[in-house]
Motif scaffolding. Structure first.
Motif, PDB file in Angstrom:
ATOM      1  N   SER A  59       0.849  -1.234   0.160  1.00  0.00           N
ATOM      2  CA  SER A  59       0.049  -0.145   0.098  1.00  0.00           C
ATOM      3  C   SER A  59       0.839   1.193  -0.059  1.00  0.00           C
ATOM      4  CB  SER A  59      -1.102  -0.020   1.043  1.00  0.00           C
ATOM      5  OG  SER A  59      -2.074  -0.982   1.049  1.00  0.00           O
ATOM      6  N   HIS A  60       0.445   2.392  -0.644  1.00  0.00           N
ATOM      7  CA  HIS A  60       0.714   3.547  -0.470  1.00  0.00           C
ATOM      8  C   HIS A  60      -0.195   4.433   0.380  1.00  0.00           C
ATOM      9  CE1 HIS A  60       4.028   3.726  -3.710  1.00  0.00           C
ATOM     10  NE2 HIS A  60       3.426   2.578  -3.917  1.00  0.00           N
ATOM     11  N   VAL A  61       0.633   4.931   1.371  1.00  0.00           N
ATOM     12  CA  VAL A  61      -0.239   5.553   2.420  1.00  0.00           C
ATOM     13  C   VAL A  61       0.127   6.959   2.936  1.00  0.00           C
ATOM     14  CG1 VAL A  61      -0.781   5.186   5.023  1.00  0.00           C
ATOM     15  CG2 VAL A  61      -0.537   3.334   3.465  1.00  0.00           C
ATOM     16  N   LEU A  62      -1.171   7.680   3.139  1.00  0.00           N
ATOM     17  CA  LEU A  62      -0.791   9.137   3.585  1.00  0.00           C
ATOM     18  C   LEU A  62      -1.347   9.192   5.079  1.00  0.00           C
ATOM     19  CD1 LEU A  62      -0.260  12.263   3.166  1.00  0.00           C
ATOM     20  CD2 LEU A  62      -2.351  12.278   2.162  1.00  0.00           C
ATOM     21  N   GLU A  63      -0.554   9.920   5.763  1.00  0.00           N
ATOM     22  CA  GLU A  63      -1.306  10.345   7.324  1.00  0.00           C
ATOM     23  C   GLU A  63      -1.230  11.787   7.182  1.00  0.00           C
ATOM     24  OE1 GLU A  63      -0.796   9.878  11.919  1.00  0.00           O
ATOM     25  OE2 GLU A  63       0.874   9.165  10.778  1.00  0.00           O
ATOM     26  N   ILE A  64      -2.430  12.301   7.531  1.00  0.00           N
ATOM     27  CA  ILE A  64      -2.828  13.678   7.846  1.00  0.00           C
ATOM     28  C   ILE A  64      -2.571  14.002   9.220  1.00  0.00           C
ATOM     29  CG2 ILE A  64      -4.674  15.473   7.747  1.00  0.00           C
ATOM     30  CD1 ILE A  64      -6.346  13.693   5.789  1.00  0.00           C
ATOM     31  N   GLY A  65      -1.509  14.760   9.362  1.00  0.00           N
ATOM     32  CA  GLY A  65      -0.993  15.303  10.807  1.00  0.00           C
ATOM     33  C   GLY A  65      -0.440  13.923  11.474  1.00  0.00           C
ATOM     34  N   CYS A  66       0.882  13.817  10.854  1.00  0.00           N
ATOM     35  CA  CYS A  66       1.665  12.611  11.274  1.00  0.00           C
ATOM     36  C   CYS A  66       2.399  12.979  12.736  1.00  0.00           C
ATOM     37  CB  CYS A  66       2.860  12.378  10.361  1.00  0.00           C
ATOM     38  SG  CYS A  66       3.995  13.594  10.123  1.00  0.00           S
ATOM     39  N   GLY A  67       2.389  14.018  13.305  1.00  0.00           N
ATOM     40  CA  GLY A  67       3.045  14.122  14.539  1.00  0.00           C
ATOM     41  C   GLY A  67       4.351  13.968  14.478  1.00  0.00           C
ATOM     42  N   LEU A  68       4.976  13.178  15.649  1.00  0.00           N
ATOM     43  CA  LEU A  68       6.198  12.610  15.757  1.00  0.00           C
ATOM     44  C   LEU A  68       6.396  10.885  15.301  1.00  0.00           C
ATOM     45  CD1 LEU A  68       6.992  14.160  19.335  1.00  0.00           C
ATOM     46  CD2 LEU A  68       8.167  14.568  17.235  1.00  0.00           C
ATOM     47  N   GLY A  69       5.611  10.706  14.512  1.00  0.00           N
ATOM     48  CA  GLY A  69       5.678   9.425  13.919  1.00  0.00           C
ATOM     49  C   GLY A  69       5.369   8.344  14.786  1.00  0.00           C
ATOM     50  N   ARG A  70       4.177   8.810  15.582  1.00  0.00           N
ATOM     51  CA  ARG A  70       3.904   7.572  16.375  1.00  0.00           C
ATOM     52  C   ARG A  70       2.980   6.483  15.996  1.00  0.00           C
ATOM     53  NH1 ARG A  70      -0.110   9.506  21.567  1.00  0.00           N
ATOM     54  NH2 ARG A  70      -0.272   7.276  22.631  1.00  0.00           N
ATOM     55  N   THR A  71       2.171   6.879  14.957  1.00  0.00           N
ATOM     56  CA  THR A  71       1.210   5.855  14.208  1.00  0.00           C
ATOM     57  C   THR A  71       2.108   5.168  13.050  1.00  0.00           C
ATOM     58  OG1 THR A  71      -0.053   7.339  13.057  1.00  0.00           O
ATOM     59  CG2 THR A  71      -0.827   6.836  15.130  1.00  0.00           C
ATOM     60  N   ALA A  72       2.801   6.151  12.530  1.00  0.00           N
ATOM     61  CA  ALA A  72       3.896   5.710  11.368  1.00  0.00           C
ATOM     62  C   ALA A  72       4.660   4.397  11.932  1.00  0.00           C
ATOM     63  CB  ALA A  72       4.652   6.567  10.815  1.00  0.00           C
ATOM     64  N   PHE A  73       4.988   4.466  13.123  1.00  0.00           N
ATOM     65  CA  PHE A  73       6.073   3.758  13.785  1.00  0.00           C
ATOM     66  C   PHE A  73       5.745   2.186  13.568  1.00  0.00           C
ATOM     67  CE2 PHE A  73       8.081   1.271  17.276  1.00  0.00           C
ATOM     68  CZ  PHE A  73       9.229   1.823  17.356  1.00  0.00           C
ATOM     69  N   PRO A  74       4.569   1.570  13.663  1.00  0.00           N
ATOM     70  CA  PRO A  74       4.139   0.393  13.391  1.00  0.00           C
ATOM     71  C   PRO A  74       4.261  -0.307  12.015  1.00  0.00           C
ATOM     72  CG  PRO A  74       2.400   1.147  14.356  1.00  0.00           C
ATOM     73  CD  PRO A  74       3.310   2.265  14.580  1.00  0.00           C
ATOM     74  N   LEU A  75       3.716   0.877  11.219  1.00  0.00           N
ATOM     75  CA  LEU A  75       3.557   0.613   9.949  1.00  0.00           C
ATOM     76  C   LEU A  75       5.053   0.370   9.029  1.00  0.00           C
ATOM     77  CD1 LEU A  75       1.290   3.393   8.858  1.00  0.00           C
ATOM     78  CD2 LEU A  75       0.692   1.051   9.617  1.00  0.00           C
ATOM     79  N   ARG A  76       6.005   0.470   9.970  1.00  0.00           N
ATOM     80  CA  ARG A  76       7.496   0.078   9.154  1.00  0.00           C
ATOM     81  C   ARG A  76       7.558  -1.333   9.138  1.00  0.00           C
ATOM     82  NH1 ARG A  76       8.609   0.288  14.426  1.00  0.00           N
ATOM     83  NH2 ARG A  76      10.430  -0.792  15.425  1.00  0.00           N
ATOM     84  N   PHE A  77       6.844  -2.056   9.809  1.00  0.00           N
ATOM     85  CA  PHE A  77       6.879  -3.696   9.770  1.00  0.00           C
ATOM     86  C   PHE A  77       5.803  -4.016   8.590  1.00  0.00           C
ATOM     87  CE2 PHE A  77       7.927  -3.053  14.269  1.00  0.00           C
ATOM     88  CZ  PHE A  77       9.224  -3.632  14.122  1.00  0.00           C
TER      89      PHE A  77
END
Length: 244
Positions: free
Chosen positions: A33-51
Motif C-alpha cells: 500500500s501507498h499510505v498518506l497520514e494527515i497530521g503525522c505528529g512525531l511518527g507515533r502511528t507510522a512507527f508500527p507501519l514500518r513492519f
C-alpha cells in the motif's frame, strides 16, 4: 514522548498499535500500500507501519515544524520509504503562528496517489470549513477504490450527563458549546480555543463526504471515549470512507 503529553511509555505504543490494527481491518492496508497520514505528529502511528509496508510507501504531513525536523533526521534516515513534509498551517492550538489557511490548503501530492489516507485524532481538533476541504483533498489524492480512515468525536454518541471512564472524564471532552452557524451539528469543548477539541454530528460528516465524492463504507464505529457502547474498538470514533 513527554512533549506529546505521554507519561506512561506503554500508552505511546498502545495508540500506535491500535492504529496499525484499525488500518489493517478498516483501511485494508497491505505490504504494497501507498499510505498518506494527515497530521503525522512525531511518527507515533507510522512507527508500527514500518513492519507492514515492506513493499509500499508512507507519506505524512504535519503542521509543527520541529516534529518534521525530528522525523527527517531520525525516522526517514532509518526508513527511506517513509517521507515527512512540513505544512505551515495555522491552528489556534498547535500552530498559532502558521501562515497557511487550512481551509484552502492543497495536499502536496498528485491526484490518485494513495491506497489509504488516514488521520488519527486530527479532525478532533479541526473546524468544519477545514474538514470540508480536507475531505475534498482526500478524495483527490486517493486512488479509485481507495479508503480513508478518520477518527472523530461524534456527537451522536455523546451523552452530556453520562459519567465517562478513564482520561475522558474531564471537561476537555464536554462538547457543550455550539460554534458558528452549525447548530447541533458541530460543537467545541473550549470556547476560548475552538480547535483544542471538536466534535461533529454524523450528518455533517456525511454531508462533507458526499460533497467530496466519498461514501461511508459502514456506520461509524463508536470509541471508548463516550462510554456509549460496550463494543468499542478504539479510543475515538472511527469513520471509514471509500472513493468509488
Amino acid at each position: 514522548m513527554r512533549e506529546e503529553g505521554i507519561t506512561v511509555l506503554e500508552e505511546w505504543f498502545r495508540w500506535a498499535e491500535e492504529w496499525s490494527f484499525l488500518l489493517r481491518i478498516y483501511g485494508g492496508i497491505t505490504k504494497r500500500s501507498h499510505v498518506l497520514e494527515i497530521g503525522c505528529g512525531l511518527g507515533r502511528t507510522a512507527f508500527p507501519l514500518r513492519f507492514i509496508l515492506s513493499e509500499g510507501a508512507y507519506n505524512g504531513f504535519e503542521i509543527c515544524k520541529y516534529k518534521i525536523d525530528f522525523l527527517q533526521k531520525t525516522f526517514h534516515k532509518a526508513h527511506p520509504r517513509f517521507n515527512f513534509v512540513w505544512a505551515n498551517i495555522h491552528n489556534t492550538y498547535y500552530n498559532p503562528q502558521g501562515n497557511i489557511q487550512a481551509s484552502n490548503y492543497k495536499f502536496p501530492y498528485v491526484d490518485n496517489s494513495f491506497d489509504v489516507v488516514y488521520a488519527a485524532s486530527v479532525f478532533t481538533h479541526m473546524l468544519p470549513d477545514i474538514a470540508e476541504n480536507y475531505f475534498k483533498e482526500t478524495a483527490r489524492v486517493l486512488k479509485p477504490n481507495g479508503r480513508a480512515v478518520f477518527s472523530f468525536f461524534i456527537l451522536d454518541f455523546y451523552q452530556p450527563k453520562k459519567e465517562r471512564s478513564s482520561g475522558f472524564a474531564r471537561s476537555g471532552f464536554n462538547f457543550d458549546h455550539p460554534y458558528g452557524s452549525f447548530g447541533s451539528e458541530f460543537s467545541i469543548a473550549n470556547p476560548d480555543n475552538p480547535e483544542e477539541m471538536t466534535a461533529y454530528k454524523k450528518s455533517l460528516i456525511q454531508k462533507y463526504a458526499a460533497a467530496a465524492g466519498l461514501a461511508l463504507v459502514q456506520e461509524p464505529v463508536p470509541g471508548f471515549w463516550s462510554d456509549s457502547s460496550a463494543t468499542w474498538v478504539g479510543a475515538q470514533d472511527i469513520v471509514v470512507l471509500k472513493k468509488p
